[in-house]
Motif scaffolding. Structure first.
Motif, PDB file in Angstrom:
ATOM      1  N   GLY A 200      13.586   6.936  -4.287  1.00 50.95           N
ATOM      2  CA  GLY A 200      12.722   7.617  -3.334  1.00 50.95           C
ATOM      3  C   GLY A 200      11.380   7.996  -3.935  1.00 50.95           C
ATOM      4  N   THR A 201      10.900   7.193  -4.872  1.00 49.23           N
ATOM      5  CA  THR A 201       9.646   7.479  -5.576  1.00 49.23           C
ATOM      6  C   THR A 201       8.505   6.658  -4.994  1.00 49.23           C
ATOM      7  OG1 THR A 201      10.864   7.892  -7.621  1.00 49.23           O
ATOM      8  CG2 THR A 201       8.509   7.485  -7.810  1.00 49.23           C
ATOM      9  N   GLY A 202       7.485   7.304  -4.465  1.00 50.41           N
ATOM     10  CA  GLY A 202       6.285   6.604  -4.007  1.00 50.41           C
ATOM     11  C   GLY A 202       6.498   5.763  -2.766  1.00 50.41           C
ATOM     12  N   ASP A 203       5.443   5.089  -2.350  1.00 47.33           N
ATOM     13  CA  ASP A 203       5.487   4.203  -1.196  1.00 47.33           C
ATOM     14  C   ASP A 203       5.986   2.828  -1.633  1.00 47.33           C
ATOM     15  OD1 ASP A 203       4.445   6.145   0.489  1.00 47.33           O
ATOM     16  OD2 ASP A 203       2.380   5.568   0.064  1.00 47.33           O
ATOM     17  N   THR A 204       6.814   2.215  -0.802  1.00 46.95           N
ATOM     18  CA  THR A 204       7.331   0.884  -1.094  1.00 46.95           C
ATOM     19  C   THR A 204       6.598  -0.163  -0.258  1.00 46.95           C
ATOM     20  OG1 THR A 204       9.036   0.910   0.621  1.00 46.95           O
ATOM     21  CG2 THR A 204       9.605   1.907  -1.516  1.00 46.95           C
ATOM     22  N   LEU A 205       7.003  -1.408  -0.440  1.00 47.41           N
ATOM     23  CA  LEU A 205       6.442  -2.519   0.339  1.00 47.41           C
ATOM     24  C   LEU A 205       7.224  -2.765   1.624  1.00 47.41           C
ATOM     25  CD1 LEU A 205       5.573  -5.023  -2.529  1.00 47.41           C
ATOM     26  CD2 LEU A 205       3.949  -3.870  -1.014  1.00 47.41           C
ATOM     27  N   ALA A 206       7.962  -1.786   2.091  1.00 43.56           N
ATOM     28  CA  ALA A 206       8.672  -1.927   3.364  1.00 43.56           C
ATOM     29  C   ALA A 206       7.663  -2.128   4.492  1.00 43.56           C
ATOM     30  CB  ALA A 206       9.529  -0.697   3.640  1.00 43.56           C
ATOM     31  N   GLY A 207       7.837  -3.192   5.254  1.00 41.96           N
ATOM     32  CA  GLY A 207       6.911  -3.495   6.335  1.00 41.96           C
ATOM     33  C   GLY A 207       5.604  -4.086   5.883  1.00 41.96           C
ATOM     34  N   LYS A 208       5.516  -4.485   4.607  1.00 40.32           N
ATOM     35  CA  LYS A 208       4.298  -5.062   4.063  1.00 40.32           C
ATOM     36  C   LYS A 208       4.642  -6.315   3.264  1.00 40.32           C
ATOM     37  CE  LYS A 208       2.739  -0.313   3.289  1.00 40.32           C
ATOM     38  NZ  LYS A 208       2.460   0.684   2.237  1.00 40.32           N
ATOM     39  N   LEU A 209       3.681  -7.203   3.155  1.00 37.79           N
ATOM     40  CA  LEU A 209       3.826  -8.411   2.348  1.00 37.79           C
ATOM     41  C   LEU A 209       2.740  -8.420   1.289  1.00 37.79           C
ATOM     42  CD1 LEU A 209       5.177 -11.197   1.840  1.00 37.79           C
ATOM     43  CD2 LEU A 209       3.486 -12.165   3.430  1.00 37.79           C
ATOM     44  N   LEU A 210       3.151  -8.421   0.033  1.00 39.37           N
ATOM     45  CA  LEU A 210       2.219  -8.517  -1.092  1.00 39.37           C
ATOM     46  C   LEU A 210       2.075  -9.978  -1.484  1.00 39.37           C
ATOM     47  CD1 LEU A 210       2.082  -6.332  -4.275  1.00 39.37           C
ATOM     48  CD2 LEU A 210       2.206  -8.821  -4.499  1.00 39.37           C
ATOM     49  N   LEU A 211       0.839 -10.441  -1.552  1.00 40.83           N
ATOM     50  CA  LEU A 211       0.532 -11.803  -1.996  1.00 40.83           C
ATOM     51  C   LEU A 211      -0.285 -11.725  -3.277  1.00 40.83           C
ATOM     52  CD1 LEU A 211      -0.459 -13.493   1.396  1.00 40.83           C
ATOM     53  CD2 LEU A 211       1.754 -13.542   0.240  1.00 40.83           C
ATOM     54  N   TRP A 212       0.153 -12.460  -4.279  1.00 43.30           N
ATOM     55  CA  TRP A 212      -0.524 -12.447  -5.573  1.00 43.30           C
ATOM     56  C   TRP A 212      -0.974 -13.857  -5.929  1.00 43.30           C
ATOM     57  CZ3 TRP A 212       1.169 -14.615 -10.356  1.00 43.30           C
ATOM     58  CH2 TRP A 212       0.412 -14.243 -11.467  1.00 43.30           C
ATOM     59  N   ASP A 213      -2.226 -13.976  -6.343  1.00 40.04           N
ATOM     60  CA  ASP A 213      -2.785 -15.259  -6.770  1.00 40.04           C
ATOM     61  C   ASP A 213      -3.297 -15.104  -8.193  1.00 40.04           C
ATOM     62  OD1 ASP A 213      -4.140 -17.616  -7.229  1.00 40.04           O
ATOM     63  OD2 ASP A 213      -5.072 -17.699  -5.248  1.00 40.04           O
ATOM     64  N   GLY A 214      -2.495 -15.569  -9.139  1.00 44.77           N
ATOM     65  CA  GLY A 214      -2.867 -15.427 -10.539  1.00 44.77           C
ATOM     66  C   GLY A 214      -4.026 -16.310 -10.951  1.00 44.77           C
ATOM     67  N   ALA A 215      -4.298 -17.360 -10.176  1.00 39.55           N
ATOM     68  CA  ALA A 215      -5.407 -18.254 -10.534  1.00 39.55           C
ATOM     69  C   ALA A 215      -6.749 -17.543 -10.431  1.00 39.55           C
ATOM     70  CB  ALA A 215      -5.391 -19.485  -9.630  1.00 39.55           C
ATOM     71  N   VAL A 216      -6.850 -16.585  -9.516  1.00 41.12           N
ATOM     72  CA  VAL A 216      -8.101 -15.850  -9.335  1.00 41.12           C
ATOM     73  C   VAL A 216      -7.917 -14.351  -9.567  1.00 41.12           C
ATOM     74  CG1 VAL A 216      -9.094 -17.546  -7.776  1.00 41.12           C
ATOM     75  CG2 VAL A 216      -7.704 -15.705  -6.836  1.00 41.12           C
ATOM     76  N   ASN A 217      -6.744 -13.959 -10.081  1.00 38.04           N
ATOM     77  CA  ASN A 217      -6.451 -12.550 -10.377  1.00 38.04           C
ATOM     78  C   ASN A 217      -6.663 -11.657  -9.156  1.00 38.04           C
ATOM     79  OD1 ASN A 217      -5.853 -12.925 -13.210  1.00 38.04           O
ATOM     80  ND2 ASN A 217      -8.041 -13.305 -13.485  1.00 38.04           N
TER      81      ASN A 217
END
Length: 241
Positions: A200-217
């Motif tokens: 129960g620590t902090g906000d989670t990614l519930a209802g959200k989608l995180l997209l990460w692109d390491g090629a452009v950081n």
């Protein structure tokens, strides 16, 4: 409680540490994503890990699957993961399933898990995890990685979009190119989100989608909504009956 967890208790609290100790996590897959997820959950003191993987260790795994070693080539990955993790943190218990995840086996392997972590490499299995998550009302932590990119989301049955809402027509590829460090980034985020959910620590990614692109950081987070046409979750009410 050992001194092992003293640096994280100011973050999650004594109650949070006890919640981790009492928690059970089902980890589907102990390869590129599952390796960092398992290591960080074990390091944090999650009391019981239930790990499933039907494959054996191969040399081509070793650029990214850091749970395994060259002298274990040919060993079932789940068994190798259990050896590594229980040696790494003797405080925890690991149950290993060297079995294929399908609709006939998945319920038994999940057992009494508080959360399901999707560390699979194909959407056929992911859709099965999504369905059982909705059926059993157990949250699903999804992660995926390819090349230098990846995504993470937390699915809460009855409340957030499910995996089929977000990726309705995803196809499974045969071999996905991947850099080990990319799997490390996504797997680490999955582990952190799992710990946040359990404590129960902090906000989670519930209802959200995180997209990460390491090629452009670059990292972006988008809101995702349930689909009224979703064949998996559209008929599930937000509140339990």
């Amino acid at each position: 409680m050992t001194e092992r967890y003293l640096r994280q208790i100011p973050v999650i609290g004594d109650d949070g540490q006890k919640k981790l100790e009492d928690a059970t996590v089902f980890l589907a897959g102990c390869g590129g994503l599952g390796s960092p997820v398992a290591f960080y959950l074990a390091a944090a003191g999650v009391g019981h890990l239930r790990i499933a993987d039907c494959d054996v260790v191969e040399e081509t795994n070793l650029n990214r699957q850091i749970l395994h070693r060259p002298d274990r080539i040919g060993m079932p990955k789940a068994a190798s993961a259990k050896l590594t993790l229980e040696a790494f943190n003797p405080d925890i218990d690991v149950t290993a399933f060297s079995a294929f995840i399908d609709r006939n086996t998945v319920r038994r392997m999940i057992g009494d898990a508080d959360i399901i972590v999707d560390a699979m490499d194909n959407f056929s299995a992911r859709y099965i995890l999504n369905e059982i998550s909705q059926t059993l009302d157990i949250p699903l932590m999804h992660g995926g990685v390819a090349g230098l990119t990846g995504q993470v989301t937390l699915i809460i049955p009855r409340k957030t979009a499910c995996l089929s809402c977000i990726f309705p027509d995803a196809k499974t590829t045969t071999v996905t190119p991947i850099l080990g460090a990319a799997a490390g980034v996504i797997g680490s985020i999955q582990a952190e989100e799992t710990i946040k959910y359990l404590t129960g620590t902090g906000d989670t990614l519930a209802g959200k989608l995180l997209l990460w692109d390491g090629a452009v950081n670059r990292m972006d987070v988008f809101s995702v909504k349930k689909s009224r046409r979703c064949p998996v979750c559209s008929n599930i009410c937000e509140d339990k009956p």
